[in-house]
Design an enzyme around this catalytic site. Structure first.
Site, short mmCIF file in Angstrom:
data_model
loop_
_atom_site.label_atom_id
_atom_site.label_comp_id
_atom_site.label_asym_id
_atom_site.label_seq_id
_atom_site.Cartn_x
_atom_site.Cartn_y
_atom_site.Cartn_z
N LEU A 78 0.99 -1.20 0.13
CA LEU A 78 0.12 0.01 0.10
C LEU A 78 1.03 1.20 0.05
O LEU A 78 1.71 1.47 1.02
CB LEU A 78 -0.79 0.02 1.13
CG LEU A 78 -1.98 1.22 1.59
CD1 LEU A 78 -2.94 1.06 0.18
CD2 LEU A 78 -2.70 0.90 2.70
N HIS A 79 0.91 1.87 -1.27
CA HIS A 79 1.75 3.09 -1.23
C HIS A 79 1.19 4.17 -2.09
O HIS A 79 1.55 5.31 -1.99
CB HIS A 79 3.17 2.64 -1.62
CG HIS A 79 3.35 2.53 -3.21
ND1 HIS A 79 2.95 1.17 -3.58
CD2 HIS A 79 3.59 3.23 -4.33
CE1 HIS A 79 3.09 1.58 -4.99
NE2 HIS A 79 3.57 2.66 -5.19
N ARG A 80 0.38 3.90 -3.07
CA ARG A 80 0.03 4.91 -4.12
C ARG A 80 -0.80 6.11 -3.54
O ARG A 80 -1.61 5.91 -2.78
CB ARG A 80 -0.79 4.31 -4.97
CG ARG A 80 -1.03 5.07 -6.24
CD ARG A 80 -1.51 4.21 -7.63
NE ARG A 80 -0.58 3.18 -7.96
CZ ARG A 80 0.50 3.56 -8.66
NH1 ARG A 80 0.80 4.64 -9.35
NH2 ARG A 80 1.28 2.42 -9.17
N ASP A 117 -1.57 -2.07 -4.49
CA ASP A 117 -2.19 -0.93 -5.40
C ASP A 117 -0.66 -0.68 -6.26
O ASP A 117 -0.70 0.53 -6.98
CB ASP A 117 -2.40 0.32 -4.27
CG ASP A 117 -1.40 0.89 -3.45
OD1 ASP A 117 -0.43 0.32 -3.66
OD2 ASP A 117 -1.88 1.86 -2.96
#
Length: 353
Positions: free
Chosen positions: A203-205, A277
């Site tokens: 999860l980073h976007r 993501d």
């Protein structure tokens, strides 16, 4: 002797460049100069991404990281231009869709040096993504477009590239080359304690982490999957951790520190489902035969959706949970060799020569 100036700056580009650089070393008539912009930088960068991956140490190290998109890209443009003037390459080679990619292509085009773009033709059709702008502009000023899939070729055809004086070439995906080559070197993350079937999450976007509503829904879904489906292992970047803390959310999964490429390959190879993501992780899940649930509204890898290997769920909490339960442990087979079967680097170098 043809001289190629390769421009890299972000971690995925190091991995892609590693397989092409290894092939260049074995090929007569071509010399590679490596320029590292420094877009992604940490103290262990040389050891992890250059020694282990076998990438030549950069001939030019710019150390440009941090700052807004305009500031970063502008600094890169000026410094890369100086590198081109110094080394006088016959061609510039760029990868992917980062600020380093666009700055390298633009600097070369302004100096009338031909540009080859690896991963050309990818489109998410979401112009809010900086990566989408970078990839579109880079394609427009490149004369050699190395496409990873048939879909990418079709995207360029629709944009009129078939009538332009450029080479559009379907070569396969260098990330599959890398995944297959480096799988034998993969290692478990240090102090990894989950010893049974698990879900690998990333999860980073920004579209997720910077939107409190989306972030809340995703974190709630991850917590539910962790409790009701299987343990969720989440390598977490400090930026994402800060966004979760700022939103006042409680993350009830197995959080581990960010991992290097070899550890990530191990996790992909041993997990039973991927929740992500990330663009690259969607493909890597497929390379290792794992079903993928993608927490985005669009994807560049539409062929994975068509093949039933990947499922777009956005930030919909109910869909994330439902698809995780349905597809956990499901094996994915690559009957069609969607990404070239692991020979993309050889095809790229053949065309360069």
């Amino acid at each position: 002797m043809q001289r190629i100036l390769t421009i890299i700056g972000a971690r995925p580009q190091f991995i892609k460049a590693s397989v092409v650089s290894r092939t260049i070393k074995k090929t007569d008539g071509i010399e590679e100069i490596m320029l590292h912009t420094g877009q992604h930088f940490d103290a262990n960068m040389s050891d992890i991404f250059f020694n282990q991956l076998g990438i030549p140490k950069p001939d030019i190290q710019l150390d440009i990281h941090g700052g807004n998109h305009g500031v970063m890209t502008g600094r890169m443009l000026a410094e890369i231009e100086q590198g081109i003037l110094e080394y006088k390459p016959d061609r510039v080679l760029v990868y992917g869709d980062t600020n380093s990619t666009l700055a390298g292509a633009l600097a070369a085009a302004k100096l009338h040096v031909p540009v080859a773009h690896v991963e050309a033709g990818l489109r998410s059709f979401n112009m809010r993504m900086p990566e989408e702008i970078n990839r579109i502009l880079t394609d427009q000023i490149s004369d050699m477009l190395f496409c990873p899939t048939d879909t990418a070729v079709r995207n360029l055809d629709k944009e009129g590239f078939a009538s332009k004086p450029v080479n559009v070439l379907q070569v396969g995906d260098v990330m599959q080359d890398a995944a297959l080559f480096f799988a034998q070197r993969a290692v478990a993350p240090r102090d990894f304690i989950v010893n049974r079937n698990f879900v690998l999450g990333t999860l980073h976007r920004a579209e997720n982490t910077d939107d409190p509503e989306r972030l809340t829904a995703i974190i709630s879904a991850l917590n539910h999957v962790h409790q009701s489906v299987a343990p969720v292992v989440l390598p977490l970047h400090p930026r994402t951790r800060a966004a979760i803390d700022k939103a006042g959310l409680s993350l009830e999964v197995n959080v581990i520190d960010p991992v290097g490429y070899f550890e990530m390959v191990w996790l992909l190879n041993h997990c039973s489902l991927v929740l992500t993501d990330s663009g690259g992780v969607q493909k890597e899940a497929f390379f290792f035969g794992k079903a993928c649930i993608t927490m985005r509204d669009q994807t560049e890898w539409v062929e994975l959706i068509s093949a039933g290997a990947n499922h777009l769920v956005g930030a919909n909490q109910e869909e994330i949970i439902a698809h995780s339960s349905t597809h956990f442990g499901r094996a994915i087979e690559d009957h069609q060799h969607l990404y070239g079967g692991g020979n993309a680097a050889e095809r790229i170098v053949e065309h360069l020569v």
